[in-house]
Design an enzyme around this catalytic site. Structure first.
Site, PDB file in Angstrom:
ATOM      1  N   ASP A  43       0.821  -1.215   0.000  1.00 52.98           N
ATOM      2  CA  ASP A  43       0.000   0.000   0.000  1.00 52.98           C
ATOM      3  C   ASP A  43       0.857   1.267   0.000  1.00 52.98           C
ATOM      4  O   ASP A  43       0.692   2.153   0.852  1.00 52.98           O
ATOM      5  CB  ASP A  43      -0.928   0.021   1.221  1.00 52.98           C
ATOM      6  CG  ASP A  43      -1.744  -1.252   1.347  1.00 52.98           C
ATOM      7  OD1 ASP A  43      -2.208  -1.748   0.310  1.00 52.98           O
ATOM      8  OD2 ASP A  43      -1.906  -1.756   2.468  1.00 52.98           O
ATOM      9  N   GLU A 226     -10.979  -1.218  -4.491  1.00 47.33           N
ATOM     10  CA  GLU A 226     -10.319  -0.647  -3.330  1.00 47.33           C
ATOM     11  C   GLU A 226      -9.101   0.169  -3.759  1.00 47.33           C
ATOM     12  O   GLU A 226      -8.783   0.263  -4.949  1.00 47.33           O
ATOM     13  CB  GLU A 226      -9.912  -1.749  -2.350  1.00 47.33           C
ATOM     14  CG  GLU A 226      -8.917  -2.742  -2.904  1.00 47.33           C
ATOM     15  CD  GLU A 226      -8.572  -3.848  -1.908  1.00 47.33           C
ATOM     16  OE1 GLU A 226      -9.289  -4.001  -0.896  1.00 47.33           O
ATOM     17  OE2 GLU A 226      -7.578  -4.569  -2.144  1.00 47.33           O
TER      18      GLU A 226
END
Length: 357
Positions: A43, A226
């Protein structure tokens, strides 16, 4: 004769020293390439502020920030926040992003009240710096309400991966969430958008922006939208997001394009979906949750993303980066994911910075 021998010996010594000096210079030459991965993690959120690159990530239930003059290297590190021992955000700190808005830094992160699976209590929180210094102290601004009934805080709904979009003087939040709260984390994820009153307060109600419906963003066993990220090219606005299963090699990137920059951003019809715009291959196993930065001299655009270390199901990932270009119509062309170990030219301007040190 002895004088000649001494002179010859001195010549050899000087030559050897000079040779050693020459070799030292060669050995210290600044390297002009790098290889992926650049470091472990997932991430990745990398942003440029002035002449510095700020990297934000979670580690051991805390949030850490790095600042560096280089894109390809982390710099000085500081833990800016540690999760409390109890409370809604005491566990599972995920995917923080740091944004500079109106003179302060804001960190958007997901966390939950319970440790481990099932991850059904993830909500989104905000931290705010006390000064314009990214290494300043931060205050916890609390949990954002990401459900359908703001007057009832207890009706809040699962939310992760929040990012912010500044557009024509307004601020918008975009995140990944559930349609309604469930008792299983095997729940489809959707993208939502909502206007913000300020960087730590949402305004109005959430709007469903994207659901995993296209053939390239659906599969088994779980459909996800997402990791939304904002990418701009002049007046054009894009939301690049992750889809398919994050633990499988099929994890990839889709894209929403704003049709009318002067239109209503809260109208899903004002967005067009395309994809996949970036995906893995036989040597790169899944690509996901990216961020975008300019090279040090501003001449190049780069995508920073995570990829699986192998083809086995799971979240064993590392961070990679590579340059991308633009198509004639102004849309991004991310090209092919570059395999680990292949030489890549360092971001333009970075070698010059190192040479100047």
């Amino acid at each position: 004769m002895k004088l000649k021998i001494v002179a010859f010996a001195l010549t050899l010594i000087v030559s050897f020293v000079r040779c050693g000096e020459s070799e030292a210079v060669v050995g210290d030459t600044v390297k002009t390439t790098f290889t992926n991965p650049v470091w472990d993690g997932a991430d990745p959120w990398l942003t440029k502020q002035g002449n510095e690159y700020v990297y934000c990530y979670s580690a051991n239930n805390s949030i850490v920030v790095s600042r560096s003059i280089y894109m390809t290297r982390k710099g000085e590190l500081k833990r800016i926040w540690q999760a409390p021992a109890t409370g809604w955000n005491s566990h599972s700190v995920w995917a923080p992003e740091i944004h500079f808005v109106d003179g302060r830094w804001y960190v958007y992160y997901a966390a939950g009240s319970t440790p481990g699976s099932p991850f059904i209590n993830q909500r989104t929180g905000v931290l705010r710096s006390k000064t314009a210094d990214v290494f300043s102290d931060y205050e916890d601004m609390g949990m954002l309400y990401t459900g359908d009934n703001p007057s009832d805080p207890q009706s809040n709904v699962w939310a992760i991966d929040m990012t912010v979009l500044e557009h024509q003087g307004k601020l918008f939040a975009i995140w990944s969430g559930w349609l309604e709260q469930k008792d299983t984390d095997a729940t489809p994820q959707h993208l939502y958008i909502q206007e913000m009153e300020n960087p730590y307060t949402l305004k109005g109600t959430r709007v469903l922006l994207s659901s995993p419906q296209e053939s390239w963003e659906t599969g088994e066993p779980l459909n996800l939208n997402e990791g939304p990220q904002i990418l701009k090219n002049g007046e054009q606005v894009f939301v690049v997001y992750s889809c398919r299963e994050s633990w499988l090699v099929e994890y990839r990137q889709g894209m929403l394009q704003l049709n009318d920059p002067d239109g209503n951003l809260l109208d899903p019809a004002n967005w067009t979906k395309n994809g996949p715009v970036f995906q893995g291959n036989s040597q790169v196993h899944g690509v996901g949750h990216c961020s975008f930065v300019k090279s040090p001299d501003g001449a190049e655009d780069w995508i920073v993303y995570h990829s699986k270390k192998d083809a086995n199901p799971g979240w064993n990932r590392d961070v990679r980066m590579q340059p991308f270009t633009w198509n004639a119509d102004g849309t991004p062309n991310f090209g092919t994911a570059i395999p680990a170990g292949k030489e890549i030219n360092r971001p333009s301007g970075e070698v010059e910075i190192e040479n100047a040190e």
